[in-house]
Design a protein around this motif. Structure first.
Motif, PDB file in Angstrom:
ATOM      1  N   ASP A 187      30.419 -17.961  17.864  1.00  0.00           N
ATOM      2  CA  ASP A 187      30.096 -16.735  17.153  1.00  0.00           C
ATOM      3  C   ASP A 187      28.732 -16.866  16.498  1.00  0.00           C
ATOM      4  O   ASP A 187      28.440 -17.862  15.817  1.00  0.00           O
ATOM      5  CB  ASP A 187      31.149 -16.446  16.084  1.00  0.00           C
ATOM      6  N   LEU A 188      27.889 -15.852  16.688  1.00  0.00           N
ATOM      7  CA  LEU A 188      26.574 -15.830  16.064  1.00  0.00           C
ATOM      8  C   LEU A 188      26.627 -14.984  14.793  1.00  0.00           C
ATOM      9  O   LEU A 188      27.503 -14.117  14.656  1.00  0.00           O
ATOM     10  CB  LEU A 188      25.540 -15.255  17.037  1.00  0.00           C
ATOM     11  N   PRO A 189      25.704 -15.213  13.842  1.00  0.00           N
ATOM     12  CA  PRO A 189      25.719 -14.424  12.602  1.00  0.00           C
ATOM     13  C   PRO A 189      25.610 -12.927  12.891  1.00  0.00           C
ATOM     14  O   PRO A 189      24.990 -12.510  13.883  1.00  0.00           O
ATOM     15  CB  PRO A 189      24.490 -14.930  11.848  1.00  0.00           C
ATOM     16  N   ALA A 190      26.214 -12.128  12.022  1.00  0.00           N
ATOM     17  CA  ALA A 190      26.141 -10.678  12.177  1.00  0.00           C
ATOM     18  C   ALA A 190      24.704 -10.197  12.013  1.00  0.00           C
ATOM     19  O   ALA A 190      23.908 -10.798  11.285  1.00  0.00           O
ATOM     20  CB  ALA A 190      27.039  -9.999  11.145  1.00  0.00           C
ATOM     21  N   ASP A 191      24.370  -9.111  12.713  1.00  0.00           N
ATOM     22  CA  ASP A 191      23.048  -8.506  12.536  1.00  0.00           C
ATOM     23  C   ASP A 191      22.942  -7.883  11.150  1.00  0.00           C
ATOM     24  O   ASP A 191      23.937  -7.451  10.559  1.00  0.00           O
ATOM     25  CB  ASP A 191      22.823  -7.429  13.604  1.00  0.00           C
ATOM     26  N   HIS A 192      21.728  -7.851  10.646  1.00  0.00           N
ATOM     27  CA  HIS A 192      21.485  -7.277   9.330  1.00  0.00           C
ATOM     28  C   HIS A 192      21.181  -5.788   9.444  1.00  0.00           C
ATOM     29  O   HIS A 192      20.682  -5.304  10.472  1.00  0.00           O
ATOM     30  CB  HIS A 192      20.302  -7.970   8.656  1.00  0.00           C
ATOM     31  N   ALA A 193      21.471  -5.057   8.374  1.00  0.00           N
ATOM     32  CA  ALA A 193      21.091  -3.650   8.301  1.00  0.00           C
ATOM     33  C   ALA A 193      19.569  -3.541   8.273  1.00  0.00           C
ATOM     34  O   ALA A 193      18.876  -4.494   7.909  1.00  0.00           O
ATOM     35  CB  ALA A 193      21.695  -3.016   7.051  1.00  0.00           C
ATOM     36  N   PRO A 194      19.016  -2.396   8.672  1.00  0.00           N
ATOM     37  CA  PRO A 194      17.553  -2.226   8.648  1.00  0.00           C
ATOM     38  C   PRO A 194      16.972  -2.424   7.249  1.00  0.00           C
ATOM     39  O   PRO A 194      17.624  -2.161   6.236  1.00  0.00           O
ATOM     40  CB  PRO A 194      17.366  -0.782   9.130  1.00  0.00           C
ATOM     41  N   PHE A 195      15.713  -2.902   7.216  1.00  0.00           N
ATOM     42  CA  PHE A 195      15.027  -3.183   5.958  1.00  0.00           C
ATOM     43  C   PHE A 195      13.836  -2.249   5.790  1.00  0.00           C
ATOM     44  O   PHE A 195      13.072  -2.034   6.734  1.00  0.00           O
ATOM     45  CB  PHE A 195      14.490  -4.617   5.948  1.00  0.00           C
ATOM     46  N   PRO A 196      13.621  -1.718   4.579  1.00  0.00           N
ATOM     47  CA  PRO A 196      12.390  -0.962   4.323  1.00  0.00           C
ATOM     48  C   PRO A 196      11.195  -1.903   4.292  1.00  0.00           C
ATOM     49  O   PRO A 196      11.291  -3.036   3.817  1.00  0.00           O
ATOM     50  CB  PRO A 196      12.638  -0.328   2.952  1.00  0.00           C
ATOM     51  N   VAL A 197      10.066  -1.412   4.796  1.00  0.00           N
ATOM     52  CA  VAL A 197       8.865  -2.231   4.946  1.00  0.00           C
ATOM     53  C   VAL A 197       7.686  -1.498   4.331  1.00  0.00           C
ATOM     54  O   VAL A 197       7.549  -0.275   4.481  1.00  0.00           O
ATOM     55  CB  VAL A 197       8.593  -2.513   6.443  1.00  0.00           C
ATOM     56  N   GLY A 198       6.812  -2.236   3.644  1.00  0.00           N
ATOM     57  CA  GLY A 198       5.560  -1.688   3.140  1.00  0.00           C
ATOM     58  C   GLY A 198       4.394  -2.411   3.770  1.00  0.00           C
ATOM     59  O   GLY A 198       4.432  -3.633   3.956  1.00  0.00           O
ATOM     60  N   LEU A 199       3.356  -1.678   4.131  1.00  0.00           N
ATOM     61  CA  LEU A 199       2.166  -2.294   4.717  1.00  0.00           C
ATOM     62  C   LEU A 199       1.291  -2.902   3.625  1.00  0.00           C
ATOM     63  O   LEU A 199       1.254  -2.414   2.491  1.00  0.00           O
ATOM     64  CB  LEU A 199       1.372  -1.256   5.513  1.00  0.00           C
ATOM     65  N   LEU A 200       0.588  -3.972   3.999  1.00  0.00           N
ATOM     66  CA  LEU A 200      -0.348  -4.673   3.124  1.00  0.00           C
ATOM     67  C   LEU A 200      -1.726  -4.647   3.780  1.00  0.00           C
ATOM     68  O   LEU A 200      -1.844  -4.299   4.960  1.00  0.00           O
ATOM     69  CB  LEU A 200       0.107  -6.125   2.915  1.00  0.00           C
ATOM     70  N   PRO A 201      -2.767  -5.004   3.066  1.00  0.00           N
ATOM     71  CA  PRO A 201      -4.091  -5.070   3.699  1.00  0.00           C
ATOM     72  C   PRO A 201      -4.128  -6.088   4.849  1.00  0.00           C
ATOM     73  O   PRO A 201      -3.264  -6.957   4.952  1.00  0.00           O
ATOM     74  CB  PRO A 201      -5.011  -5.505   2.546  1.00  0.00           C
ATOM     75  N   ARG A 202      -5.145  -5.946   5.722  1.00  0.00           N
ATOM     76  CA  ARG A 202      -5.438  -6.892   6.807  1.00  0.00           C
ATOM     77  C   ARG A 202      -4.296  -6.994   7.812  1.00  0.00           C
ATOM     78  O   ARG A 202      -3.936  -8.075   8.281  1.00  0.00           O
ATOM     79  CB  ARG A 202      -5.776  -8.273   6.241  1.00  0.00           C
ATOM     80  N   ASP A 203      -3.684  -5.845   8.153  1.00  0.00           N
ATOM     81  CA  ASP A 203      -2.631  -5.795   9.166  1.00  0.00           C
ATOM     82  C   ASP A 203      -1.421  -6.644   8.806  1.00  0.00           C
ATOM     83  O   ASP A 203      -0.716  -7.148   9.687  1.00  0.00           O
ATOM     84  CB  ASP A 203      -3.169  -6.225  10.538  1.00  0.00           C
ATOM     85  N   LEU A 248       0.839  -1.194   0.000  1.00  0.00           N
ATOM     86  CA  LEU A 248       0.000   0.000   0.000  1.00  0.00           C
ATOM     87  C   LEU A 248       0.877   1.248   0.000  1.00  0.00           C
ATOM     88  O   LEU A 248       2.042   1.223   0.415  1.00  0.00           O
ATOM     89  CB  LEU A 248      -0.893   0.007   1.245  1.00  0.00           C
ATOM     90  N   GLN A 249       0.293   2.348  -0.440  1.00  0.00           N
ATOM     91  CA  GLN A 249       1.008   3.624  -0.348  1.00  0.00           C
ATOM     92  C   GLN A 249       1.191   4.013   1.117  1.00  0.00           C
ATOM     93  O   GLN A 249       0.387   3.653   1.974  1.00  0.00           O
ATOM     94  CB  GLN A 249       0.233   4.723  -1.082  1.00  0.00           C
ATOM     95  N   TYR A 250       2.266   4.769   1.383  1.00  0.00           N
ATOM     96  CA  TYR A 250       2.547   5.191   2.761  1.00  0.00           C
ATOM     97  C   TYR A 250       1.376   5.975   3.336  1.00  0.00           C
ATOM     98  O   TYR A 250       0.828   6.871   2.688  1.00  0.00           O
ATOM     99  CB  TYR A 250       3.810   6.052   2.787  1.00  0.00           C
ATOM    100  N   ASN A 251       0.998   5.612   4.569  1.00  0.00           N
ATOM    101  CA  ASN A 251      -0.069   6.290   5.294  1.00  0.00           C
ATOM    102  C   ASN A 251       0.457   6.625   6.678  1.00  0.00           C
ATOM    103  O   ASN A 251       0.806   5.730   7.457  1.00  0.00           O
ATOM    104  CB  ASN A 251      -1.305   5.389   5.378  1.00  0.00           C
TER     105      ASN A 251
END
Length: 431
Positions: free
Chosen positions: A377-393, A330-333
């Motif tokens: 040793d545990l895997p390295a943390d990932h960089a932040p990810f962009p997220v888009g919302l979808l219908p129904r939460d 969905l478009q950003y709201n």
């Protein structure tokens, strides 16, 4: 799909080594690329062993189905009937089936090493009293590694063998899977892949033995394709494909059977499972109605996941004409974004969803105390990810190594968001 496609896709995702197997129209096709290790390179071939991660869960569940067929246990019997030593944070009772479809309410897992001895699973089960419980029994699926390790302990108690011995007796030897192994000594005498994280060899090669039922197998792509073909055959395992729990907002599937994730893709029904190890990734998808299977394994994180996804999608399109596409966000709201922004956590990780004013960004970090106390040793943390919302939460990661990964938000009776799911794992909201 051909060798050039595999090479081009591996180059796009910077994958050192990969192997792909496809079964279609009664024939096997293999495509291999690259090297087993950047430090000690050998060419990858169809007999190279890769760690399968959680694809191992399909072997554990199938072994239990074998025991059910032999009349030695039932899917609907209480787990405590087979593991009377089990102690949890409450006195809940759940069935073997609920363990295998992740509806027991157990959290993801413990991060403690219970050793490499034959008592590794018994000691792991002893530690489950401290495991967080994330839902009531049967309320919802929540992906649990410790749940499948507990299933491995069921196999031990029912058979009187170690988990690995039982899997060999019940499955590997009867099916002729001679390039499928748990034992490091067996692996190291063969050609095997090592994991990588962003161009560096990932160490350790594999974590502790108690995780074997949920993720310990190393196998060649030829053996994994043979495993997929077994599940295409007339083997009395159709019950594993029947939906037992519905999934929301998940790229894992629409429902869970007995360990298998079930999906409808472009009008056809498919079953599958993926797996992640330390810098190694596997994906297996089966289309029973078309007598088709595809397996892809890769040895680089974090982009092994989108590499495997691209390969599986190309195989579906090229061999079956089946298109697998992500939904359109969905478009950003601003109002919707502010409602979901905030902090979330589970026993092993913390998540932050930030509202940038033009979009949402999701970051997941392993808890600092988990890193500090980890014996490996545990895997390295990932960089932040962009997220888009979808219908129904629901929502979807829109770019990066986990592009296409979907999840959903949970609300309380008053309509307030109290949690978020990612990759089948629940994160509770931090107030």
């Amino acid at each position: 799909m051909d060798n050039d496609f595999i090479a081009e896709t591996a180059a796009r995702f910077d994958i050192p080594g990969a192997a792909v197997g496809v079964f279609h129209d009664g024939r096997e096709h293999f495509h291999c690329h690259g090297v087993t290790s950047l430090e000690n390179p050998l060419p990858v071939n169809e007999d190279t062993l890769f760690l399968l991660g959680s694809v191992t869960k399909t072997y554990t569940a199938t072994a239990i189905m074998r025991l059910v067929a032999q009349g030695r246990m039932s899917l609907d019997s209480p787990v405590r009937e087979h593991v009377p030593e089990l102690r949890l944070a409450d006195d809940r009772s759940f069935t073997v089936r609920q363990l295998l479809n992740h509806t027991s309410g157990l959290d993801w897992g413990t991060m403690s090493d219970s050793g490499e001895g034959d008592d590794a699973l018994a000691r792991h089960v002893d530690g489950l009293a401290g495991l967080k419980l994330v839902a009531a029994v049967g309320e919802r699926p929540s992906y649990s590694q410790s749940g499948f390790n507990l299933a491995g302990r069921i196999i031990e108690n029912v058979t009187g063998q170690t988990y690995e011995q039982a899997i060999t007796t019940l499955l590997l030897e009867p099916l002729g899977l001679g390039d499928t192994h748990f034992d490091r000594d067996a692996v190291m005498t063969r050609r095997f892949a090592v994991g990588h994280e962003k161009g560096e060899v990932a160490r350790p090669w594999r974590h502790w033995r108690a995780n074997n039922p949920g993720g310990g197998i190393a196998a060649s792509v030829a053996d994994v394709l043979r495993w997929a073909r077994f599940h295409l055959g007339d083997n009395g395992l159709e019950e594993m494909r029947r939906p037992t729990a519905v999934l929301r907002g998940s790229n894992l599937g629409d429902a869970i059977g007995v360990s298998w994730f079930l999906r409808e893709i472009d009008g056809v029904q498919a079953i599958g499972h993926g797996g992640s190890s330390n810098g190694q990734f596997a994906e297996m998808l089966i289309v029973p109605s078309r007598n088709f299977a595809v397996v892809s394994v890769a040895n680089q994180g974090p982009d092994g996941i989108p590499f495997n996804q691209a390969v599986v999608r190309a195989a579906l399109e090229d061999f079956l004409g089946v298109l697998d596409r992500d939904p359109e966000p969905l478009q950003y709201n601003a109002s919707a974004a502010s409602e979901v922004a905030g902090g979330y956590e589970n026993d092993a990780m913390v998540m932050t969803i930030d509202d940038t004013g033009s979009g949402l960004v999701l970051e997941v970090l392993i808890r600092p105390e988990i890193r500090e106390s980890a014996e490996v040793d545990l895997p390295a943390d990932h960089a932040p990810f962009p997220v888009g919302l979808l219908p129904r939460d629901e929502y979807m990661i829109t770019s990066g190594a986990f592009a296409g990964q979907r999840g959903f938000f949970t609300r309380d009776a008053a309509g307030a968001i109290i949690g978020v799911d990612l990759a089948g794992r629940m994160f509770g909201r931090v107030r």
